[in-house]
Design a protein around this motif. Structure first.
Motif, PDB file in Angstrom:
ATOM      1  N   GLN A 231       0.825  -1.197   0.000  1.00 36.23           N
ATOM      2  CA  GLN A 231       0.000   0.000   0.000  1.00 36.23           C
ATOM      3  C   GLN A 231       0.859   1.247   0.000  1.00 36.23           C
ATOM      4  OE1 GLN A 231      -2.486  -0.564   3.528  1.00 36.23           O
ATOM      5  NE2 GLN A 231      -4.220  -0.150   2.215  1.00 36.23           N
ATOM      6  N   LYS A 232       0.287   2.323  -0.486  1.00 36.22           N
ATOM      7  CA  LYS A 232       0.952   3.618  -0.419  1.00 36.22           C
ATOM      8  C   LYS A 232       1.024   4.057   1.045  1.00 36.22           C
ATOM      9  CE  LYS A 232       0.371   8.381  -1.719  1.00 36.22           C
ATOM     10  NZ  LYS A 232      -0.666   9.354  -1.562  1.00 36.22           N
TER      11      LYS A 232
ATOM     12  N   ASP B  68      -6.314  14.151   7.286  1.00 33.57           N
ATOM     13  CA  ASP B  68      -7.519  14.053   6.454  1.00 33.57           C
ATOM     14  C   ASP B  68      -8.382  12.860   6.863  1.00 33.57           C
ATOM     15  OD1 ASP B  68      -6.666  16.278   5.036  1.00 33.57           O
ATOM     16  OD2 ASP B  68      -5.910  15.107   3.333  1.00 33.57           O
ATOM     17  N   TYR B  69      -7.745  11.739   7.173  1.00 32.43           N
ATOM     18  CA  TYR B  69      -8.460  10.529   7.581  1.00 32.43           C
ATOM     19  C   TYR B  69      -9.299  10.785   8.827  1.00 32.43           C
ATOM     20  CZ  TYR B  69      -9.169   5.671   9.076  1.00 32.43           C
ATOM     21  OH  TYR B  69      -9.723   4.487   9.484  1.00 32.43           O
TER      22      TYR B  69
ATOM     23  N   TRP C  33       1.182   6.809   4.086  1.00 34.99           N
ATOM     24  CA  TRP C  33       0.539   8.102   4.314  1.00 34.99           C
ATOM     25  C   TRP C  33       1.513   9.070   4.940  1.00 34.99           C
ATOM     26  CZ3 TRP C  33      -4.707   6.680   7.066  1.00 34.99           C
ATOM     27  CH2 TRP C  33      -5.534   6.017   6.159  1.00 34.99           C
TER      28      TRP C  33
ATOM     29  N   ARG D 140       6.308   8.909   7.686  1.00 38.70           N
ATOM     30  CA  ARG D 140       5.306   8.166   6.929  1.00 38.70           C
ATOM     31  C   ARG D 140       4.620   7.163   7.850  1.00 38.70           C
ATOM     32  NH1 ARG D 140       5.346  11.932   4.280  1.00 38.70           N
ATOM     33  NH2 ARG D 140       6.265  12.187   2.230  1.00 38.70           N
ATOM     34  N   TYR D 141       3.355   6.900   7.525  1.00 39.31           N
ATOM     35  CA  TYR D 141       2.515   6.011   8.322  1.00 39.31           C
ATOM     36  C   TYR D 141       1.960   4.921   7.418  1.00 39.31           C
ATOM     37  CZ  TYR D 141       2.441   9.999  11.536  1.00 39.31           C
ATOM     38  OH  TYR D 141       2.796  11.027  12.370  1.00 39.31           O
ATOM     39  N   ARG D 142       1.885   3.708   7.957  1.00 34.38           N
ATOM     40  CA  ARG D 142       1.188   2.642   7.240  1.00 34.38           C
ATOM     41  C   ARG D 142      -0.288   2.782   7.576  1.00 34.38           C
ATOM     42  NH1 ARG D 142       4.122  -2.913   8.537  1.00 34.38           N
ATOM     43  NH2 ARG D 142       3.260  -2.304  10.533  1.00 34.38           N
ATOM     44  N   PRO D 143      -1.156   2.807   6.568  1.00 29.01           N
ATOM     45  CA  PRO D 143      -2.589   2.971   6.837  1.00 29.01           C
ATOM     46  C   PRO D 143      -3.140   1.962   7.840  1.00 29.01           C
ATOM     47  CG  PRO D 143      -2.169   3.190   4.496  1.00 29.01           C
ATOM     48  CD  PRO D 143      -0.876   2.758   5.135  1.00 29.01           C
TER      49      PRO D 143
ATOM     50  N   ASP E 154      -2.223  13.122   5.174  1.00 28.62           N
ATOM     51  CA  ASP E 154      -3.156  12.017   4.909  1.00 28.62           C
ATOM     52  C   ASP E 154      -3.805  11.539   6.206  1.00 28.62           C
ATOM     53  OD1 ASP E 154      -2.560  11.808   2.073  1.00 28.62           O
ATOM     54  OD2 ASP E 154      -0.653  10.903   2.677  1.00 28.62           O
ATOM     55  N   VAL E 155      -3.010  11.446   7.276  1.00 28.39           N
ATOM     56  CA  VAL E 155      -3.549  11.029   8.574  1.00 28.39           C
ATOM     57  C   VAL E 155      -4.541  12.071   9.076  1.00 28.39           C
ATOM     58  CG1 VAL E 155      -2.976  10.464  10.969  1.00 28.39           C
ATOM     59  CG2 VAL E 155      -1.487   9.679   9.122  1.00 28.39           C
TER      60      VAL E 155
END
Length: 59
Positions: free
Chosen positions: A2-3, A12-13, A5, A41-44, A9-10
């Motif tokens: 996966q892309k 926005d989530y 984040w 960076r974060y793994r979703p 992105d976090v």
């Protein structure tokens, strides 16, 4: 794979300001992120697991 984040992105989530994500990281209370060069960076799936582990009304 996966892309990953970024902090935006976090944010926005969760529907929170990106500054909140940075505060969580500084305080050590947020989802686990890792540095990739100078970026965080974060793994979703880690973000979702962190959210699921929070008690009701904490976030």
């Amino acid at each position: 794979m996966q892309k990953l984040w970024g902090p935006q992105d976090v944010a926005d989530y969760f529907g929170v300001p990106v500054g909140t994500v940075y505060q969580w990281r500084t305080r050590g209370t947020g989802p686990t992120g890792k540095r990739v060069g100078k970026h965080v960076r974060y793994r979703p799936e880690d973000v979702e697991a962190w959210f699921d582990a929070q008690p009701e009304g904490v976030i």
